[in-house]
Motif scaffolding. Structure first.
Motif, PDB file in Angstrom:
ATOM      1  N   ASP A  94     -14.529  64.441  -1.168  1.00  0.00           N
ATOM      2  CA  ASP A  94     -15.339  63.232  -1.056  1.00  0.00           C
ATOM      3  C   ASP A  94     -15.989  62.857  -2.385  1.00  0.00           C
ATOM      4  OD1 ASP A  94     -14.723  63.016   1.637  1.00  0.00           O
ATOM      5  OD2 ASP A  94     -16.472  64.158   2.265  1.00  0.00           O
ATOM      6  N   LEU A  95     -16.718  63.792  -2.991  1.00  0.00           N
ATOM      7  CA  LEU A  95     -17.457  63.482  -4.209  1.00  0.00           C
ATOM      8  C   LEU A  95     -17.136  64.414  -5.368  1.00  0.00           C
ATOM      9  CD1 LEU A  95     -20.978  62.537  -2.777  1.00  0.00           C
ATOM     10  CD2 LEU A  95     -19.261  61.003  -3.727  1.00  0.00           C
ATOM     11  N   GLU A  96     -16.057  65.176  -5.261  1.00  0.00           N
ATOM     12  CA  GLU A  96     -15.693  66.056  -6.372  1.00  0.00           C
ATOM     13  C   GLU A  96     -14.186  66.217  -6.460  1.00  0.00           C
ATOM     14  OE1 GLU A  96     -16.009  70.617  -5.089  1.00  0.00           O
ATOM     15  OE2 GLU A  96     -17.894  69.550  -4.817  1.00  0.00           O
ATOM     16  N   ILE A  97     -13.738  66.583  -7.652  1.00  0.00           N
ATOM     17  CA  ILE A  97     -12.326  66.852  -7.904  1.00  0.00           C
ATOM     18  C   ILE A  97     -12.230  68.229  -8.534  1.00  0.00           C
ATOM     19  CG2 ILE A  97     -10.260  66.130  -9.158  1.00  0.00           C
ATOM     20  CD1 ILE A  97     -11.423  63.280  -9.173  1.00  0.00           C
ATOM     21  N   ASN A  98     -11.475  69.130  -7.899  1.00  0.00           N
ATOM     22  CA  ASN A  98     -11.258  70.474  -8.433  1.00  0.00           C
ATOM     23  C   ASN A  98      -9.938  70.498  -9.187  1.00  0.00           C
ATOM     24  OD1 ASN A  98     -12.495  71.395  -5.292  1.00  0.00           O
ATOM     25  ND2 ASN A  98     -13.655  71.623  -7.159  1.00  0.00           N
ATOM     26  N   ILE A  99      -9.974  70.992 -10.423  1.00  0.00           N
ATOM     27  CA  ILE A  99      -8.796  71.035 -11.286  1.00  0.00           C
ATOM     28  C   ILE A  99      -8.389  72.496 -11.489  1.00  0.00           C
ATOM     29  CG2 ILE A  99      -7.877  70.441 -13.569  1.00  0.00           C
ATOM     30  CD1 ILE A  99      -8.645  67.998 -11.968  1.00  0.00           C
ATOM     31  N   ILE A 100      -7.115  72.807 -11.214  1.00  0.00           N
ATOM     32  CA  ILE A 100      -6.570  74.155 -11.424  1.00  0.00           C
ATOM     33  C   ILE A 100      -5.363  74.002 -12.353  1.00  0.00           C
ATOM     34  CG2 ILE A 100      -5.630  76.222 -10.335  1.00  0.00           C
ATOM     35  CD1 ILE A 100      -6.973  75.214  -7.707  1.00  0.00           C
ATOM     36  N   ASP A 112      -4.682  79.968 -15.885  1.00  0.00           N
ATOM     37  CA  ASP A 112      -5.856  80.408 -16.644  1.00  0.00           C
ATOM     38  C   ASP A 112      -7.093  80.095 -15.812  1.00  0.00           C
ATOM     39  OD1 ASP A 112      -7.818  81.051 -18.422  1.00  0.00           O
ATOM     40  OD2 ASP A 112      -7.279  79.527 -19.922  1.00  0.00           O
ATOM     41  N   LYS A 113      -7.609  81.121 -15.122  1.00  0.00           N
ATOM     42  CA  LYS A 113      -8.744  80.931 -14.208  1.00  0.00           C
ATOM     43  C   LYS A 113      -9.957  80.363 -14.934  1.00  0.00           C
ATOM     44  CE  LYS A 113     -10.553  82.596 -10.050  1.00  0.00           C
ATOM     45  NZ  LYS A 113     -10.202  81.671  -8.995  1.00  0.00           N
ATOM     46  N   SER A 114     -10.141  80.739 -16.216  1.00  0.00           N
ATOM     47  CA  SER A 114     -11.312  80.261 -16.956  1.00  0.00           C
ATOM     48  C   SER A 114     -11.242  78.762 -17.252  1.00  0.00           C
ATOM     49  CB  SER A 114     -11.453  81.034 -18.266  1.00  0.00           C
ATOM     50  OG  SER A 114     -10.362  80.754 -19.119  1.00  0.00           O
ATOM     51  N   ALA A 115     -10.051  78.158 -17.139  1.00  0.00           N
ATOM     52  CA  ALA A 115      -9.895  76.723 -17.421  1.00  0.00           C
ATOM     53  C   ALA A 115     -10.081  75.861 -16.171  1.00  0.00           C
ATOM     54  CB  ALA A 115      -8.535  76.457 -18.042  1.00  0.00           C
ATOM     55  N   GLU A 116     -10.284  76.482 -15.017  1.00  0.00           N
ATOM     56  CA  GLU A 116     -10.527  75.701 -13.802  1.00  0.00           C
ATOM     57  C   GLU A 116     -11.827  74.926 -13.960  1.00  0.00           C
ATOM     58  OE1 GLU A 116     -10.325  78.005 -10.224  1.00  0.00           O
ATOM     59  OE2 GLU A 116      -8.382  78.867 -10.756  1.00  0.00           O
ATOM     60  N   ALA A 117     -11.868  73.714 -13.408  1.00  0.00           N
ATOM     61  CA  ALA A 117     -13.044  72.856 -13.585  1.00  0.00           C
ATOM     62  C   ALA A 117     -13.278  72.017 -12.330  1.00  0.00           C
ATOM     63  CB  ALA A 117     -12.856  71.947 -14.793  1.00  0.00           C
ATOM     64  N   THR A 118     -14.510  71.542 -12.193  1.00  0.00           N
ATOM     65  CA  THR A 118     -14.890  70.629 -11.120  1.00  0.00           C
ATOM     66  C   THR A 118     -15.524  69.397 -11.751  1.00  0.00           C
ATOM     67  OG1 THR A 118     -15.247  72.428  -9.546  1.00  0.00           O
ATOM     68  CG2 THR A 118     -16.305  70.332  -9.050  1.00  0.00           C
ATOM     69  N   TYR A 119     -15.009  68.228 -11.376  1.00  0.00           N
ATOM     70  CA  TYR A 119     -15.573  66.961 -11.831  1.00  0.00           C
ATOM     71  C   TYR A 119     -16.182  66.261 -10.623  1.00  0.00           C
ATOM     72  CZ  TYR A 119     -12.702  67.912 -15.884  1.00  0.00           C
ATOM     73  OH  TYR A 119     -12.138  68.514 -16.976  1.00  0.00           O
ATOM     74  N   TYR A 120     -17.350  65.680 -10.832  1.00  0.00           N
ATOM     75  CA  TYR A 120     -18.046  65.017  -9.734  1.00  0.00           C
ATOM     76  C   TYR A 120     -17.833  63.517  -9.814  1.00  0.00           C
ATOM     77  CZ  TYR A 120     -20.048  69.562  -8.975  1.00  0.00           C
ATOM     78  OH  TYR A 120     -20.196  70.903  -8.723  1.00  0.00           O
ATOM     79  N   LYS A 121     -17.441  62.941  -8.675  1.00  0.00           N
ATOM     80  CA  LYS A 121     -17.199  61.505  -8.609  1.00  0.00           C
ATOM     81  C   LYS A 121     -18.515  60.781  -8.347  1.00  0.00           C
ATOM     82  CE  LYS A 121     -14.217  61.258  -5.285  1.00  0.00           C
ATOM     83  NZ  LYS A 121     -13.083  61.036  -4.356  1.00  0.00           N
ATOM     84  N   PRO A 122     -18.626  59.546  -8.813  1.00  0.00           N
ATOM     85  CA  PRO A 122     -19.843  58.784  -8.526  1.00  0.00           C
ATOM     86  C   PRO A 122     -19.857  58.313  -7.070  1.00  0.00           C
ATOM     87  CG  PRO A 122     -18.299  57.451  -9.760  1.00  0.00           C
ATOM     88  CD  PRO A 122     -17.700  58.823  -9.676  1.00  0.00           C
ATOM     89  N   TYR A 123     -21.056  58.141  -6.553  1.00  0.00           N
ATOM     90  CA  TYR A 123     -21.242  57.576  -5.216  1.00  0.00           C
ATOM     91  C   TYR A 123     -21.805  56.175  -5.410  1.00  0.00           C
ATOM     92  CZ  TYR A 123     -23.166  56.756  -0.576  1.00  0.00           C
ATOM     93  OH  TYR A 123     -23.466  56.216   0.650  1.00  0.00           O
TER      94      TYR A 123
END
Length: 199
Positions: A94-100, A112-123
């Protein structure tokens, strides 16, 4: 007799594989290598409607799936057939995108587990002539908000407001818009979200 032994071996192998997948499912996002060709993706706390994609480094979507279950998601992928290069699994909630991210080199897949990231979408919420924008920004990334007025034909837009916000963990903006059509772009690094408002 041979069929019975063969089927018994298959059954034992399936039980062992299931135990492995369930064991790794305790992590929030885990990737498990199975054998020489298969990679099992295990995601925890998914919801029906979450979107899973595989993209290459140009952003081209190679695989797309709307998740139909709640809770735990598990699926095997053969990633060894992909050409050499950089790729990502992207889980859009809904409000986030998980990148693997992962790389393929000569049919070898490396995560590369250390490169995983979460970006938050605007509401973005509209209440009559007011538009509320909220964005969680824990890494204090510079975020730009552009508001464009779209002409009656919808063919041209005029920039009405632009702001770059820095060093802010929770971005909160309110706009009072006159009657008309608007396009709002919210961008942070390589992520851009566009919302159209009809007032």
């Amino acid at each position: 007799m041979k069929n019975t032994i063969r089927n018994t071996k298959k059954g034992i192998l399936m039980v062992a594989l299931l135990a492995t997948v369930v064991g790794f499912a305790k992590d929030s996002n885990s990737l498990i290598k199975k054998g020489a060709r298969k990679t099992a993706l295990v995601l925890k706390n998914v919801k029906a409607g979450n979107l899973l994609t595989i993209k290459d480094n140009l952003g081209t979507i190679l695989y797309k799936e709307a998740i139909k279950t709640e809770g735990l998601y598990t699926k095997g992928f053969d990633l060894t057939e992909l050409p050499n290069g950089a790729y990502v699994f992207e889980l859009e909630k809904d409000l986030e995108i998980n990148i693997i991210p992962f790389k393929v080199t000569n049919s070898f897949v490396n995560f590369d587990k250390s490169a995983e990231a979460t970006y938050y979408k605007p509401y973005v919420k509209q209440d009559q002539d007011l538009v509320y924008i909220t964005k969680f920004n824990p890494e204090l990334k510079a975020t730009t908000i552009n508001v464009y007025a779209i002409n009656a034909e919808g063919s041209e837009s005029t920039l009405r407001f632009s702001q770059e916000i820095t060093n802010t963990q929770t971005i909160e903006k309110v706009f009072k818009l006159k009657k008309g059509n608007y396009k709002i772009e919210i961008s942070s690094e390589n992520n851009e979200h566009t919302v159209f408002i009809n007032n």
